[in-house]
Design a protein around this motif. Structure first.
Motif, short mmCIF file in Angstrom:
data_model
loop_
_atom_site.label_atom_id
_atom_site.label_comp_id
_atom_site.label_asym_id
_atom_site.label_seq_id
_atom_site.Cartn_x
_atom_site.Cartn_y
_atom_site.Cartn_z
N SER A 4 6.46 -9.75 -3.61
CA SER A 4 5.47 -10.65 -4.21
C SER A 4 4.08 -10.18 -3.85
O SER A 4 3.79 -9.89 -2.69
CB SER A 4 5.66 -12.09 -3.70
OG SER A 4 6.91 -12.59 -4.09
N THR A 6 -0.23 -10.17 -5.85
CA THR A 6 -1.07 -10.56 -6.98
C THR A 6 -1.48 -9.29 -7.71
O THR A 6 -2.04 -8.38 -7.11
CB THR A 6 -2.30 -11.35 -6.50
OG1 THR A 6 -1.85 -12.51 -5.80
CG2 THR A 6 -3.18 -11.77 -7.67
N GLY A 9 -5.00 -10.32 -10.81
CA GLY A 9 -5.33 -11.73 -10.78
C GLY A 9 -4.19 -12.68 -11.03
O GLY A 9 -4.39 -13.90 -11.03
N HIS A 10 -2.97 -12.16 -11.22
CA HIS A 10 -1.81 -13.01 -11.51
C HIS A 10 -0.74 -12.82 -10.46
O HIS A 10 -0.33 -11.68 -10.18
CB HIS A 10 -1.22 -12.66 -12.89
CG HIS A 10 -2.22 -12.78 -14.00
ND1 HIS A 10 -2.65 -13.98 -14.49
CD2 HIS A 10 -2.89 -11.83 -14.69
CE1 HIS A 10 -3.53 -13.78 -15.45
NE2 HIS A 10 -3.70 -12.48 -15.59
N PRO A 11 -0.24 -13.92 -9.87
CA PRO A 11 0.85 -13.80 -8.90
C PRO A 11 2.07 -13.18 -9.57
O PRO A 11 2.36 -13.47 -10.74
CB PRO A 11 1.13 -15.24 -8.49
CG PRO A 11 -0.05 -16.03 -8.94
CD PRO A 11 -0.66 -15.30 -10.08
N HIS A 70 -3.62 -8.23 -3.02
CA HIS A 70 -4.18 -8.28 -4.36
C HIS A 70 -4.31 -6.84 -4.85
O HIS A 70 -5.03 -6.05 -4.25
CB HIS A 70 -5.55 -8.96 -4.37
CG HIS A 70 -5.49 -10.41 -4.05
ND1 HIS A 70 -5.49 -11.37 -5.02
CD2 HIS A 70 -5.41 -11.06 -2.87
CE1 HIS A 70 -5.41 -12.57 -4.45
NE2 HIS A 70 -5.36 -12.39 -3.14
N THR A 72 -5.32 -4.37 -8.04
CA THR A 72 -6.02 -4.30 -9.32
C THR A 72 -5.83 -2.92 -9.90
O THR A 72 -6.03 -1.92 -9.21
CB THR A 72 -7.53 -4.59 -9.15
OG1 THR A 72 -7.70 -5.86 -8.51
CG2 THR A 72 -8.24 -4.60 -10.50
#
Length: 164
Positions: A4, A6, A9-11, A70, A72
């Motif tokens: 798990s 992010t 910006g989305h889990p 997180h 990106t």
């Protein structure tokens, strides 16, 4: 293993082999094509993503290492509401900072992280920051111009647009 993190910006939760590389998970499991496989040795930068805002070479990074982080990718830079390009992407577009586009992902992602910490760089600082991203087409002048333009765009907008 369950993983798990992010992503853009989305889990996200998925099953991944505990030895899987982040690049393989992003490209093969999630269908993202921004990060590229270049050298497989973290030498060229084509696979660069941001992990908690810092550039990381996804071709050598085990996916398990981004648990709770997180991440990106190039796909996550544009504004999700308006579709407006990130200022670095806009700078590359305006200054034609790509030729074949293979290094583009690494150059853009490294520039985003660099500008978040150095919003008004000199050309020398910028060249130093991008020194580990290889461009085989020789568009270095355009790349430098593109990132300097991005710095102008960021300054004009009054935001750093740092991504985590």
């Amino acid at each position: 293993m369950g993983l798990s993190f992010t992503l853009n910006g989305h889990p996200l939760s998925l099953d991944a082999d505990d030895k899987a590389l982040l690049l393989d998970v992003l490209r093969q499991d999630l269908g993202l094509t921004g990060p590229k496989y270049g050298c497989g040795l973290a030498q060229c930068g084509a696979c660069t993503v941001l992990v908690d805002g810092k550039p990381a070479r996804s071709c050598v990074l085990r996916a398990a290492r981004v648990a709770g982080c997180h991440v990106t990718t190039l796909e996550g830079l544009a504004d999700p509401q308006t579709g407006a390009l990130h200022p670095v992407q806009q700078g590359f577009l305006e200054k034609q900072g790509a030729q074949c586009g293979y290094c583009l992902n690494g150059m853009v992602m490294s520039a985003v992280a660099f500008l978040a910490h150095t919003p008004a760089p000199t050309e020398a600082e910028l060249r130093h920051a991008l020194r580990d991203n290889l461009c085989r087409c020789g568009t270095h002048q355009e790349i430098i111009a593109a990132v300097l333009r991005a710095a102008e765009l960021l300054a004009a907008s009054g935001e750093s647009r740092a991504h985590d």
